[in-house]
Design a protein around this motif. Structure first.
Motif, PDB file in Angstrom:
ATOM      1  N   LYS A 299       0.655  -1.075  -0.109  1.00  0.00           N
ATOM      2  CA  LYS A 299      -0.108   0.200   0.122  1.00  0.00           C
ATOM      3  C   LYS A 299       0.887   1.130   0.120  1.00  0.00           C
ATOM      4  CE  LYS A 299      -3.910   2.193   0.103  1.00  0.00           C
ATOM      5  NZ  LYS A 299      -4.901   2.351  -1.056  1.00  0.00           N
ATOM      6  N   THR A 300       0.588   2.122  -1.154  1.00  0.00           N
ATOM      7  CA  THR A 300       1.579   3.291  -0.953  1.00  0.00           C
ATOM      8  C   THR A 300       0.421   4.383  -1.158  1.00  0.00           C
ATOM      9  OG1 THR A 300       3.144   1.966  -2.108  1.00  0.00           O
ATOM     10  CG2 THR A 300       3.258   4.398  -2.264  1.00  0.00           C
ATOM     11  N   TYR A 301       0.850   5.592  -0.347  1.00  0.00           N
ATOM     12  CA  TYR A 301      -0.046   6.817  -0.339  1.00  0.00           C
ATOM     13  C   TYR A 301       0.858   7.761  -1.198  1.00  0.00           C
ATOM     14  CZ  TYR A 301      -2.975   4.282   3.106  1.00  0.00           C
ATOM     15  OH  TYR A 301      -3.869   3.586   3.659  1.00  0.00           O
ATOM     16  N   LYS A 302       0.155   8.762  -2.200  1.00  0.00           N
ATOM     17  CA  LYS A 302       0.728   9.701  -2.653  1.00  0.00           C
ATOM     18  C   LYS A 302       0.546  10.959  -1.979  1.00  0.00           C
ATOM     19  CE  LYS A 302       1.055   8.407  -7.441  1.00  0.00           C
ATOM     20  NZ  LYS A 302       2.741   8.630  -7.492  1.00  0.00           N
ATOM     21  N   LEU A 303       1.794  11.559  -1.388  1.00  0.00           N
ATOM     22  CA  LEU A 303       1.579  13.028  -0.990  1.00  0.00           C
ATOM     23  C   LEU A 303       2.161  13.916  -1.859  1.00  0.00           C
ATOM     24  CD1 LEU A 303       2.593  12.215   2.731  1.00  0.00           C
ATOM     25  CD2 LEU A 303       0.272  12.817   1.899  1.00  0.00           C
TER      26      LEU A 303
ATOM     27  N   ALA B 279       3.380   2.406   2.880  1.00  0.00           N
ATOM     28  CA  ALA B 279       2.815   2.203   4.021  1.00  0.00           C
ATOM     29  C   ALA B 279       2.898   0.783   4.523  1.00  0.00           C
ATOM     30  CB  ALA B 279       1.102   2.476   4.213  1.00  0.00           C
ATOM     31  N   LEU B 280       2.775  -0.054   3.465  1.00  0.00           N
ATOM     32  CA  LEU B 280       2.978  -1.452   3.547  1.00  0.00           C
ATOM     33  C   LEU B 280       3.905  -1.983   2.501  1.00  0.00           C
ATOM     34  CD1 LEU B 280      -0.592  -2.985   4.222  1.00  0.00           C
ATOM     35  CD2 LEU B 280       1.131  -2.476   6.066  1.00  0.00           C
ATOM     36  N   ARG B 281       4.996  -2.745   2.856  1.00  0.00           N
ATOM     37  CA  ARG B 281       5.809  -3.672   1.805  1.00  0.00           C
ATOM     38  C   ARG B 281       5.803  -4.790   1.808  1.00  0.00           C
ATOM     39  NH1 ARG B 281      10.018   0.920   2.144  1.00  0.00           N
ATOM     40  NH2 ARG B 281       9.515   2.560   3.812  1.00  0.00           N
TER      41      ARG B 281
ATOM     42  N   ASP C  85     -10.326  -0.957   2.621  1.00  0.00           N
ATOM     43  CA  ASP C  85      -9.534  -0.272   1.594  1.00  0.00           C
ATOM     44  C   ASP C  85      -8.934  -1.150   0.791  1.00  0.00           C
ATOM     45  OD1 ASP C  85      -8.078   1.895   0.377  1.00  0.00           O
ATOM     46  OD2 ASP C  85      -6.754   2.262   1.996  1.00  0.00           O
ATOM     47  N   LYS C  86      -8.510  -0.739  -0.382  1.00  0.00           N
ATOM     48  CA  LYS C  86      -7.625  -1.721  -1.340  1.00  0.00           C
ATOM     49  C   LYS C  86      -6.387  -1.559  -1.420  1.00  0.00           C
ATOM     50  CE  LYS C  86     -11.924  -2.068  -4.448  1.00  0.00           C
ATOM     51  NZ  LYS C  86     -12.529  -1.909  -5.947  1.00  0.00           N
ATOM     52  N   PRO C  87      -5.513  -2.649  -1.517  1.00  0.00           N
ATOM     53  CA  PRO C  87      -4.128  -2.608  -1.554  1.00  0.00           C
ATOM     54  C   PRO C  87      -3.449  -1.862  -2.853  1.00  0.00           C
ATOM     55  CG  PRO C  87      -4.645  -4.827  -1.855  1.00  0.00           C
ATOM     56  CD  PRO C  87      -5.802  -3.891  -1.503  1.00  0.00           C
ATOM     57  N   SER C  88      -2.285  -1.248  -2.840  1.00  0.00           N
ATOM     58  CA  SER C  88      -1.691  -1.024  -4.142  1.00  0.00           C
ATOM     59  C   SER C  88      -1.769  -1.895  -5.152  1.00  0.00           C
ATOM     60  CB  SER C  88      -0.586   0.107  -4.032  1.00  0.00           C
ATOM     61  OG  SER C  88      -1.006   1.242  -3.115  1.00  0.00           O
ATOM     62  N   SER C  89      -1.183  -3.076  -4.567  1.00  0.00           N
ATOM     63  CA  SER C  89      -0.727  -4.330  -5.437  1.00  0.00           C
ATOM     64  C   SER C  89      -0.986  -5.600  -4.447  1.00  0.00           C
ATOM     65  CB  SER C  89       0.451  -4.204  -6.248  1.00  0.00           C
ATOM     66  OG  SER C  89       1.722  -4.230  -5.047  1.00  0.00           O
ATOM     67  N   GLY C  90      -1.015  -6.708  -4.963  1.00  0.00           N
ATOM     68  CA  GLY C  90      -1.242  -7.860  -3.787  1.00  0.00           C
ATOM     69  C   GLY C  90      -2.694  -8.556  -3.824  1.00  0.00           C
TER      70      GLY C  90
END
Length: 235
Positions: free
Chosen positions: A14-18, A25-27, A60-65
């Motif tokens: 999970k990656t957030y864009k700022l 956030a999660l790797r 919420d949905k993950p960015s991938s996985g």
């Protein structure tokens, strides 16, 4: 996937864009929770616990996985389909209880059954039975303002269980309780687990996690430890 698996996470990111910056956030989080397990997810503030809880809870949905919940691959589900999965498969217990103040204990517990389309007779019967299971039968007609924090959390647990979920997800469930009420809630969770309920408890407190049978520890979005109670005792 193991037949006894309740939830499986595969390379979850999970990656957030700022602005122009990507904030992970999660790797690459991967683990499996089996039916009947009682697992705590631990780590300091900012480690990714809340983000992971939101992923597991289909909030919420993950960015991938991938997230596979009770044999359902949630990857391509839309928001409505995810809401149905949440209502049928997951019971939520939150730190702030999240009870509706204008509803009695019994009426709060009935809410998930209303969303599931159950009739009034079935709702009232099931709610009464589950209130008795959390030792609150005498509080059925009481409103949240008339109950202690521990009693409100027991109502919240009863509400989480009413649709017989595959997974109970508890986010800092004792965070607003005194030590005596905290122990009562944790013993209720232990008893539920002893009767077969699969539970994931999110906490930053080691003494709370000690009530669980397995500890998953996060740091900076990474899974750094995964220990069963037996492994902890050996060390």
């Amino acid at each position: 996937m193991n037949e006894n698996s309740t939830i499986r996470l595969e390379s979850l990111k999970k990656t957030y864009k700022l602005g122009a910056v990507d904030v992970p956030a999660l790797r690459e989080i991967s683990f499996e929770v089996f039916k009947g397990e009682f697992v705590s997810i631990m780590g300091p503030s900012g480690c990714g616990k809340s983000t992971l809880m939101n992923m597991i809870g289909c909030l919420d949905k993950p960015s991938s996985g991938k997230i596979i919940l009770d044999k359902i691959d949630t990857e391509n589900l839309n928001d409505n389909e995810l809401a149905i999965v949440r209502n049928r498969k997951i019971g939520f217990v939150f730190q702030m209880f999240n009870l509706l103040p204008r509803l009695t204990a019994l009426e709060n517990i009935e809410l998930p059954m209303i969303y599931a389309g159950k009739n009034k007779i079935d709702r009232e019967k099931a709610s009464s039975q589950i209130l008795e299971a959390v030792n609150l039968k005498d509080r059925a007609t009481h409103y949240p303002r008339e109950m202690s924090g521990g009693q409100m959390q027991r109502v919240a647990i009863a509400r989480a269980l009413i649709n017989h979920p595959a997974l109970l997800l508890a986010d800092e469930p004792t965070g607003n309780l005194d030590s005596k009420s905290s122990v009562e809630i944790l013993k209720i969770l232990q008893n539920l687990n002893n009767n077969g309920m699969t539970i994931i408890l999110v906490t930053h407190e080691p003494d709370i996690a000690s009530y669980t049978k397995r500890k998953i520890i996060l740091k900076d979005g990474n899974l750094v430890e995964d220990q069963t109670l037996e492994q902890v005792k050996i060390q």
